[in-house]
Scaffold this active site. Structure first.
Site: not given
Ligand code: ATP
Ligand code: MG
Length: 762
Positions: A33, A260, A270
């Site tokens: 995102e 994760r 984020k």
């Molecule tokens: P955050 O919680 O940091 O905002 P998010 O999951 O909302 O992370 P996205 O931009 O939606 O961030 O994530 C893009 C991809 O990266 C998704 O498939 C998510 O599962 C993966 N991802 C995000 N954070 C992690 C993590 N800590 N470990 C493994 N994969 C991750």
């Molecule tokens: Mg997200």
């Protein structure tokens, strides 16, 4: 890739290929995102998704921006994300997509669900919806709008799109089951109204699809075969499948969850990272202390080190906390063979060699890779009458074990001579040592005396008139405790006040005059450093410390945060001094190493097992039943230990092992594992009994499932005929029927396989 056995995702893909699923296509996607910069957790997901595309012939990985939430997204993030993925060394080729490009398509899917009586426009507020949803133990209540006639739903939904209503007036919800055990299935939201400018679609839309609706249909639209996401989406998989089952789709992507990445001393959210930027705790998303890819890049990390780290931590099904020391090991491993050695003095103390003639220079030749006899390369290092050494390498009153310079003592200057300290000169007012007068042994050139006398200490130095000034930014961990925000305080309270030390009066050896921006070096005895292009100016180089040579935090670990705080604030402890004062006895240290080497545990986990005898017992008992050391350690540390402490109950390690074994073998899901564990702790029996009693097992029995499939198909001859006549979308309907008949316990992959077989038989 290492030669380790394949992780569960890659081995799943291998068997899918063997079974010729999806006509042999493998398509993954990375779906960020654009509401922030990528962090090291994303790197794990990128290395997995793009890594699969590199490893399997013909496989492809899409980059899809999941831009369905207009209020937090920004083109700046879109650009940074693309830059960071390229920097890591991956390429999406022409497969760049935006969920916002599917808004019209998604709208049509929504209308289709309404027409089928499977979605309704709800006038409850989002708060009321939450209220009506019920709890884990109580079913939800239906919204008064749940049975709104289809025509009215269609009308209202069209008017929502047309902008007739204010934010929050209405939502579109799936009509699934307000009593579902999985609370996510209690009529999830599909659309909400947001009068907000979208960075790509502008003001064209004022209703935006929710993740659960947009993601599965985007996957289907792009022909994704393996939709890999993190464990917290496990419960959303039911919605993923439901939406696809009930929409006009051509085939079925499969959602697979993996753990994760969590890392100690680090926040990986984020939202929290944005707070650090907005509140000015760091200089920006690319501050070298940030766990973002742009921060690591600016700090001097290499992409190959980050990829090696992701490879090393692997992909598993249970969440665990990775020790940040592992990332630091990875960058040291990467730079050790490639970063030339040089000398730099961060805290200079003047030394005059009284018996070395004024104005003369002895040009020494110092190897760039002294630790590797086969490596080529050296640089000239001038020796003269005036030198600088590290202030911490001199002690007027040396403590026991101090082998460096002291009054009357001799030390070896690296690559040069043995020198003895004859006189200490102090500032008459402050009493501070401002100069040492030393004599050198001209016969010891290269560092050994002809008489073979023993000199234990070796220190680094630079020639004062030849050395160059430099600014050195000594970065340390951004947080001073393992779990920022633990103990109920704001995570920002745990920021490490010493995470950046700017050294403006450092002196570096003259060979560095020709260093290029972006070069990396090992400053001997200090660590690895990066000539930062962003801040360096001609004649005014700025070096970032990438990582020190040794982990000075290791001894602070396994102790209460208060102890870590009281770590002596010594900005530049000379390495020999840093290794003093052990918390672990030799026996404990050996035990930690054994856990790491025999079972592949992270240092942090090994330390907990050594520090907590009850954990070690649980681990040993559990391992005896389940030979999955890492997940077992995680369960013991994260679940079992806490349960034992909280409830004072005794827990049998074998029960923990049994649960982990069922989880790792796919007998039960992660959700079920937690449920079983809670029941075991509550004294409700042994894991296998609980699974049987509560019907928690995934049904993996091919014959039993084949019977269910046959029965379902036999009872629906009209649908079967329609499917064989080309109505492919009915496939999802059949899957849904089988899942329903087995109360959700059937292994969905197996169900699809059996259905495909049965339906293709005339
Ligand atoms: P955050 O919680 O940091 O905002 P998010 O999951 O909302 O992370 P996205 O931009 O939606 O961030 O994530 C893009 C991809 O990266 C998704 O498939 C998510 O599962 C993966 N991802 C995000 N954070 C992690 C993590 N800590 N470990 C493994 N994969 C991750
Ligand atoms: Mg997200």
């Amino acid at each position: 890739m290492t030669d380790r056995p394949l992780d569960f995702i890659r081995s799943g893909i291998t068997s899918d290929l063997a079974a010729d699923k999806n006509d042999g296509r493998v398509v993954t996607r990375f779906p960020p995102e654009p509401n922030g910069y990528l962090h090291i957790g994303h790197a794990k997901s990128i290395c997995l998704n793009f890594g699969i595309a590199e490893e399997f012939p013909g496989a492809v990985c899409h980059l899809r921006f999941d831009d369905t939430n207009p209020s937090t997204e920004d083109p700046e993030y879109v650009e940074s994300i693309q830059r960071d993925i390229r920097w890591l060394g991956f390429d999406w080729h022409d497969k760049l997509f935006f969920a916002s490009d599917y808004f019209e398509l998604l709208y049509r899917h929504a209308v289709h669900l309404i027409e089928a009586g499977l979605a309704y426009v709800d006038g409850l507020s989002e708060d009321e919806i939450r209220d009506y949803r019920g709890t884990v133990t109580e079913p939800g209540r239906p919204s008064p709008d749940r049975d709104r006639p289809i025509a009215e739903n269609l009308d209202l939904f069209a008017r929502m799109r047309a902008g007739e209503f204010a934010d929050g007036t209405y939502t579109l919800r799936a009509k699934i089951d307000m009593a579902a055990a999985n609370m996510k299935m209690r009529d999830p939201l599909l659309y909400r109204i947001r009068h907000h400018h979208h960075y790509r679609t502008g003001s064209e839309w004022c209703i935006y699809p929710m993740y659960d609706f947009a993601h599965c249909l985007s996957d289907e639209q792009e022909g994704i075969t393996h939709s890999l996401c993190t464990l917290e989406f496990e419960n959303n998989r039911d919605i993923y499948d439901w939406v696809l089952d009930h929409s006009r789709t051509r085939y079925r992507p499969v959602q697979i969850e993996f753990a994760r990445l969590f890392m100690n001393y680090t926040v990986l959210s984020k939202r929290k990272l944005l707070q650090l930027v907005q509140d000015g705790h760091v200089s920006g998303w690319d501050d070298p202390r940030m766990p973002t890819l742009s921060g690591y890049r600016r700090r001097g990390y290499t992409a190959s080190a980050i990829r090696a780290f992701c490879d090393r931590i692997g992909v598993a099904k249970s969440n665990s906390v990775v020790d940040v020391a592992q990332l630091e090991h990875a960058i040291r491993d990467d730079l050790n063979p490639t970063a030339p050695r040089v000398m730099a003095v961060l805290d200079p103390l003047k030394v005059v060699i009284t018996n070395f003639p004024e104005g003369e220079v002895d040009e020494l030749d110092a190897p760039s890779f002294p630790h590797d006899v086969a490596a080529e390369g050296s640089r000239p290092v001038p020796f003269s009458r005036q030198l600088f050494i590290e202030r911490a390498d001199f002690a007027e009153d040396p403590p026991k074990g101090f082998h460096r310079l002291a009054p009357g003592r001799e030390v070896r200057l690296r690559y040069a001579y043995l020198v003895r300290c004859d006189e200490v000169i102090k500032d008459p007012d402050s009493g501070e040592v401002i100069e040492l007068r030393c004599s050198y042994d001209p016969a010891s050139r290269g560092g050994t005396a002809p008489d073979g006398r023993k000199v234990r200490g070796t220190i680094h130095w630079v020639s004062a008139p030849h050395s160059l000034p430099a600014e050195i930014r000594v970065y340390d961990r951004l947080f001073k405790v393992e779990q920022p925000g633990s103990g109920g305080v704001d995570f920002k309270q745990h920021l490490n006040p010493d995470s950046l030390e700017i050294v403006s009066a450092a002196r570096i050896e003259p060979s560095l005059a020709t260093a290029a921006a972006g070069d990396r070096f090992q400053f001997e005895r200090h660590g690895y450093f990066y000539l930062e292009p962003e801040s360096s100016r001609p004649g005014a180089p700025v070096f970032n410390r990438i990582v020190p040579l040794r982990d000075s935090w290791a001894k602070a670990k396994g102790q209460a945060p208060a102890k870590a705080k009281s770590r002596p604030k010594k900005p530049f402890p000379a390495p020999a001094a840093a290794a003093s004062e052990k918390t672990w006895t030799a026996a404990e240290q050996a035990a930690i190493t054994a856990y790491r080497e025999q079972h592949g545990l992270a240092t942090a986990s090994a330390e907990v097992l050594v520090a907590e005898p009850s954990a070690a017992r649980l681990f040993a008992d559990a391992l005896a039943v389940a030979n999955f050391p890492q997940p077992v350690a995680n369960w013991v540390i994260n679940e079992a230990l806490a349960a034992v402490k909280e409830s004072d109950s005794s827990l049998d390690g074998r029960d923990v092992g049994e649960i982990v074994a069922m989880l790792e073998k796919g007998t039960i899901t992660g959700r079920a594992a937690k449920q079983v564990f809670a029941a075991v702790v509550a004294g409700k029996g042994r894991p296998a009994e609980i699974v049987a009693r509560e019907g928690l097992a995934q049904i993996d029995d091919r014959e039993a499932l084949a019977e269910v499939v046959a029965e379902i198909l036999a009872g629906r001859p009209a649908e079967v005929e329609a499917f064989r006549g080309g109505k492919q979308a009915l496939f999802g309907f059949f899957v849904g029927q089988v899942m329903q008949a087995t109360k959700g316990a059937a292994n969905p992959g197996l169900v699809r396989e059996l259905l495909t077989e049965s339906l293709s038989r005339p």
